[in-house]
Design a protein around this motif. Structure first.
Motif, PDB file in Angstrom:
ATOM      1  N   CYS B 329       0.833  -1.194   0.000  1.00  0.00           N
ATOM      2  CA  CYS B 329       0.000   0.000   0.000  1.00  0.00           C
ATOM      3  C   CYS B 329       0.882   1.263   0.000  1.00  0.00           C
ATOM      4  O   CYS B 329       1.836   1.346   0.766  1.00  0.00           O
ATOM      5  CB  CYS B 329      -0.883  -0.034   1.240  1.00  0.00           C
ATOM      6  SG  CYS B 329      -1.756   1.485   1.563  1.00  0.00           S
ATOM      7  N   ILE B 330       0.566   2.222  -0.865  1.00  0.00           N
ATOM      8  CA  ILE B 330       1.367   3.451  -0.913  1.00  0.00           C
ATOM      9  C   ILE B 330       0.609   4.660  -0.346  1.00  0.00           C
ATOM     10  O   ILE B 330       0.905   5.808  -0.665  1.00  0.00           O
ATOM     11  CB  ILE B 330       1.842   3.761  -2.356  1.00  0.00           C
ATOM     12  CG1 ILE B 330       0.648   3.970  -3.301  1.00  0.00           C
ATOM     13  CG2 ILE B 330       2.756   2.658  -2.883  1.00  0.00           C
ATOM     14  CD1 ILE B 330       1.010   4.708  -4.586  1.00  0.00           C
ATOM     15  N   CYS B 331      -0.377   4.366   0.506  1.00  0.00           N
ATOM     16  CA  CYS B 331      -1.186   5.428   1.115  1.00  0.00           C
ATOM     17  C   CYS B 331      -0.355   6.551   1.734  1.00  0.00           C
ATOM     18  O   CYS B 331      -0.686   7.727   1.590  1.00  0.00           O
ATOM     19  CB  CYS B 331      -2.031   4.850   2.236  1.00  0.00           C
ATOM     20  SG  CYS B 331      -3.708   4.649   1.772  1.00  0.00           S
ATOM     21  N   CYS B 344      -0.828   3.492  -7.536  1.00  0.00           N
ATOM     22  CA  CYS B 344      -0.694   2.275  -6.722  1.00  0.00           C
ATOM     23  C   CYS B 344      -1.068   1.051  -7.547  1.00  0.00           C
ATOM     24  O   CYS B 344      -2.146   0.992  -8.138  1.00  0.00           O
ATOM     25  CB  CYS B 344      -1.603   2.361  -5.494  1.00  0.00           C
ATOM     26  SG  CYS B 344      -1.608   0.836  -4.546  1.00  0.00           S
ATOM     27  N   PHE B 347      -4.461  -0.468  -6.729  1.00  0.00           N
ATOM     28  CA  PHE B 347      -5.670   0.359  -6.875  1.00  0.00           C
ATOM     29  C   PHE B 347      -6.674  -0.254  -7.851  1.00  0.00           C
ATOM     30  O   PHE B 347      -6.338  -0.525  -9.011  1.00  0.00           O
ATOM     31  CB  PHE B 347      -5.276   1.766  -7.342  1.00  0.00           C
ATOM     32  CG  PHE B 347      -6.456   2.681  -7.586  1.00  0.00           C
ATOM     33  CD1 PHE B 347      -7.093   3.314  -6.528  1.00  0.00           C
ATOM     34  CD2 PHE B 347      -6.939   2.901  -8.869  1.00  0.00           C
ATOM     35  CE1 PHE B 347      -8.176   4.153  -6.747  1.00  0.00           C
ATOM     36  CE2 PHE B 347      -8.028   3.736  -9.096  1.00  0.00           C
ATOM     37  CZ  PHE B 347      -8.638   4.369  -8.033  1.00  0.00           C
ATOM     38  N   CYS B 351      -7.221  -3.841  -4.348  1.00  0.00           N
ATOM     39  CA  CYS B 351      -7.754  -2.932  -3.329  1.00  0.00           C
ATOM     40  C   CYS B 351      -8.951  -2.157  -3.880  1.00  0.00           C
ATOM     41  O   CYS B 351      -8.820  -1.382  -4.821  1.00  0.00           O
ATOM     42  CB  CYS B 351      -6.642  -1.967  -2.903  1.00  0.00           C
ATOM     43  SG  CYS B 351      -7.155  -0.834  -1.607  1.00  0.00           S
ATOM     44  N   GLY B 358      -5.601  -0.759   2.144  1.00  0.00           N
ATOM     45  CA  GLY B 358      -4.955   0.292   2.929  1.00  0.00           C
ATOM     46  C   GLY B 358      -5.933   1.334   3.431  1.00  0.00           C
ATOM     47  O   GLY B 358      -7.101   1.338   3.049  1.00  0.00           O
ATOM     48  N   MET B 361      -8.505   3.642   1.381  1.00  0.00           N
ATOM     49  CA  MET B 361      -9.652   3.027   0.722  1.00  0.00           C
ATOM     50  C   MET B 361     -10.744   2.663   1.737  1.00  0.00           C
ATOM     51  O   MET B 361     -11.838   2.287   1.349  1.00  0.00           O
ATOM     52  CB  MET B 361      -9.171   1.778  -0.047  1.00  0.00           C
ATOM     53  CG  MET B 361     -10.110   1.203  -1.072  1.00  0.00           C
ATOM     54  SD  MET B 361     -10.427   2.292  -2.481  1.00  0.00           S
ATOM     55  CE  MET B 361      -9.283   1.657  -3.712  1.00  0.00           C
ATOM     56  N   CYS B 368      -8.130   7.323  -1.996  1.00  0.00           N
ATOM     57  CA  CYS B 368      -8.266   6.225  -2.958  1.00  0.00           C
ATOM     58  C   CYS B 368      -9.739   5.889  -3.189  1.00  0.00           C
ATOM     59  O   CYS B 368     -10.151   5.630  -4.319  1.00  0.00           O
ATOM     60  CB  CYS B 368      -7.512   4.995  -2.467  1.00  0.00           C
ATOM     61  SG  CYS B 368      -5.723   5.254  -2.460  1.00  0.00           S
TER      62      CYS B 368
HETATM   63  S1  SF4 Z   1      -5.480   2.209  -0.060  1.00  0.00           S
HETATM   64 FE1  SF4 Z   1      -5.373   0.623  -1.626  1.00  0.00          FE
HETATM   65  S2  SF4 Z   1      -5.247   1.711  -3.586  1.00  0.00           S
HETATM   66 FE2  SF4 Z   1      -4.788   3.179  -1.966  1.00  0.00          FE
HETATM   67  S3  SF4 Z   1      -2.563   3.142  -1.812  1.00  0.00           S
HETATM   68 FE3  SF4 Z   1      -3.308   1.697  -0.276  1.00  0.00          FE
HETATM   69  S4  SF4 Z   1      -3.372  -0.269  -1.344  1.00  0.00           S
HETATM   70 FE4  SF4 Z   1      -3.141   1.289  -2.926  1.00  0.00          FE
END
Ligand code: SF4
Lengths: 115, 379
Positions: B329-331, B344, B347, B351, B358, B361, B368
């Motif tokens: 996850c790159i949140c 991401c 995405f 997810c 993450g 979302m 997200c």
């Molecule tokens: S919430 Fe989901 S889509 Fe957003 S960065 Fe984290 S893993 Fe990726």
């Protein structure tokens, strides 16, 4: 989560008010806006009025938006008149791009900066 | 004056939007912005995140402007361990957990409040924190724990609830505080050196409480334009216009960053003083962990010493094992303004809002989730 909805205070009983949201009435706690009066617009969040809205400021903002809109409409009319014989393009669009415009260099849409 | 001047439609005029968009284009040119080196503005409010996505503002704006979505969703930045703790509270016999609905579907490391409720835990969704006092009155044999999530918009309502419980002598009401405060987070975000950021779209309803002057130090010390913005399309475009005026001035050497308000019908310089007094009485500042980001000094509210009895940990044993975040996850990068949700790899695939990986979302207001709902196809 920070959504807050504007409504109008209809009546007040101790620290609870009846607030009208466009025809739907709900209760709101007035602890955070002890000065609210019947007729005031308040912002309601999580069952609490969190602010009295300033109607004069709202009108001022709307007046400035209105001025912007009128200037844009004028400009659009001029563009249409200029281009009437040449193209049938639709200029009533967010991305309408034209040359000169009026009333745009000075001022801002919501009054001057906070000091 | 009795006219319906708060009608939202009035803040949605297309012609005024067109005019603002043209001003924005001109200001971007004056600032020397290009698609390769855009001006970057960040909002830090989930309600802005959703409004910007819902009204499709990104697609209307020139590509020399980048709108970033900062850590504006208090549910999303609640650490996983606190979600696990909330579930542990709900699973404790004799306990009722009361919460805003937003928290229900957030996955903890093993389950969510929603699935704990399906499994028999007594969890009640409330609209106002005051409703949880009603639950406490009606269930004297139970401990009622309210999940204290939110920014400064929400925390005064919970402070008022704690005071009401104290006045009434309600012995079976407590809270789990995960409150976050915005100014310290903005200061941290403004100080990040390795990505461009030109200004903050400051959160309108947080500012109702804390007042515009709370951003003075960020504007002055970080030379970071701060404009308080409302939530209708014209409010947002007007706020962007004000920010770009400052950015252009800074870049052409004609001015410095300052704090401005473009939501004057709701926000004053000093804010809601009555609410601030309640906050000072019931809470005290603390360091807080923001999920996906880490600990930001002075960015939280805990119960003050005087009200520490109202902390649920005084009444329940809530020891949980420190959970591990899912990898990939790159949140954190998104909330710090380095990446966009569409960058991401998970995405929309691994997810989604139904199966969030993450924090961004998990709630409808996460960046997200808002992207997924409104801008997936445009992106
Ligand atoms: S919430 Fe989901 S889509 Fe957003 S960065 Fe984290 S893993 Fe990726």
């Amino acid at each position: 989560m920070c959504l807050a909805v504007p409504g109008r205070v209809m009546s007040i009983g101790s620290d609870i008010a009846k607030v009208d949201f466009g025809g739907i009435s709900q209760e709101a706690n007035l602890t955070l806006v002890p000065e609210a009066k019947v007729g005031d617009y308040v912002l309601v969040h999580a069952g609490f009025a969190i602010q009295q809205l300033d109607e004069a400021e709202a009108e001022e903002t709307l007046r400035l938006f209105q001025e912007l809109a009128e200037a844009a409409d004028r400009e659009e009319r001029e563009t249409r008149e200029r281009g009437r014989d040449r193209t049938g393009e639709n200029t009533r669009d967010y991305n309408v791009s034209t040359g000169e415009s009026t009333n745009e260099e000075k001022g801002s849409a919501d009054g001057e900066a906070e000091r | 004056m009795t006219g319906p001047v708060m009608e939202v439609e009035l803040f949605r005029s297309e012609s005024a939007a067109g005019a603002l968009l043209r001003r924005i284009e001109r200001l971007l040119k004056r600032a020397g912005a290009t698609a390769d080196e855009p001006v970057a503005l960040m909002e830090v409010c989930g309600t802005h995140t959703v409004a910007i996505s819902r009204f499709g503002l990104r697609s209307l704006l020139p590509d020399s402007l980048r709108l970033l979505s900062g850590p504006g969703c208090p549910v999303c930045v609640t650490p996983l361990i606190e979600i696990d703790r909330s579930i542990a509270a709900a699973e404790t016999p004799g306990t009722i957990v009361a919460t805003f609905g937003d928290m229900m579907r957030v996955p903890g490391s093993r389950s969510s409040l929603e699935s704990a409720r399906t499994d028999g835990a007594d969890i009640r969704i409330v609209y106002s924190p005051m409703d949880s006092l009603q639950i406490a009155r009606g269930n004297p044999g139970h401990e009622v724990v309210f999940l204290g999530v939110g920014f400064e918009t929400t925390s005064p309502t919970i402070a008022a609830t704690v005071l009401a419980a104290e006045r009434e002598g309600l012995g079976n009401f407590s809270i789990l505080p995960f409150f976050k405060t915005v100014p310290a987070a903005l200061d941290m975000l403004a100080a990040i050196p390795d990505r461009p950021l030109d200004g903050f779209i400051c959160p309108g309803h947080v500012s109702v409480i804390i007042g515009a002057e709370a951003y003075e130090s960020v504007a002055r010390n970080r030379n970071m334009p701060c404009v308080v913005v409302g939530f209708e399309p014209l409010d947002i475009l007007s706020g962007i216009e004000a920010l770009l005026e400052q950015v252009a001035d800074i870049r052409t050497g004609e001015g410095d960053a300052r704090v401005e308000v473009r939501y004057k019908r709701a926000v004053t310089s000093v804010g809601n003083v009555a609410a601030q007094e309640l906050l000072r009485k019931v809470f005290e500042p603390c360091d807080a962990e923001w999920r996906g980001i880490g600990v930001i000094p002075g960015s939280g509210h805990d119960l003050s010493e005087r009200y520490s009895d109202f902390h649920a940990r005084e009444r329940l044993s809530l020891d949980v094992v420190k959970p591990v975040e899912q990898p990939g996850c790159i949140c954190g990068e998104i909330m710090l303004g380095r990446r966009l949700p569409t960058d991401c790899p998970l995405f929309g695939e691994a997810c989604t809002p139904r199966r969030p990986v993450g924090p961004c979302m998990v709630s409808t207001e996460g960046s997200c989730a808002a992207f997924y709902k409104y801008e997936r196809n445009a992106a």
